[in-house]
Motif scaffolding. Sequence first.
Motif, PDB file in Angstrom:
ATOM      1  N   SER A 136       0.845  -1.197   0.000  1.00 46.69           N
ATOM      2  CA  SER A 136       0.000   0.000   0.000  1.00 46.69           C
ATOM      3  C   SER A 136       0.881   1.247   0.000  1.00 46.69           C
ATOM      4  N   THR A 137       0.308   2.344  -0.462  1.00 40.20           N
ATOM      5  CA  THR A 137       1.059   3.597  -0.481  1.00 40.20           C
ATOM      6  C   THR A 137       1.075   4.199   0.920  1.00 40.20           C
ATOM      7  N   PRO A 138       2.166   4.840   1.285  1.00 35.53           N
ATOM      8  CA  PRO A 138       2.249   5.419   2.629  1.00 35.53           C
ATOM      9  C   PRO A 138       1.313   6.614   2.771  1.00 35.53           C
TER      10      PRO A 138
END
Length: 64
Positions: free
Chosen positions: A2-4
């Motif tokens: 997942s993207t931060p």
Amino acid sequence: ASTPAYEEKTTQPNKQKDEPKAGAKNNDGKVYVPGFGWVEDQGDNKGNTSESDGDWNKQVGSMD
């Protein structure tokens, strides 16, 4: 993966509260220059005259 995710914050530039204005003079005869601090006062600017005819295409040195 997942993207931060980041927390959004409002930021302000760093400011020196007691920073003098550019060109301010102190009791020691120094002048304040932003980014350089207090420097010796060199007096008024001086101009000079060049003896050059301004031709940048002149050869310098010998071309043997």
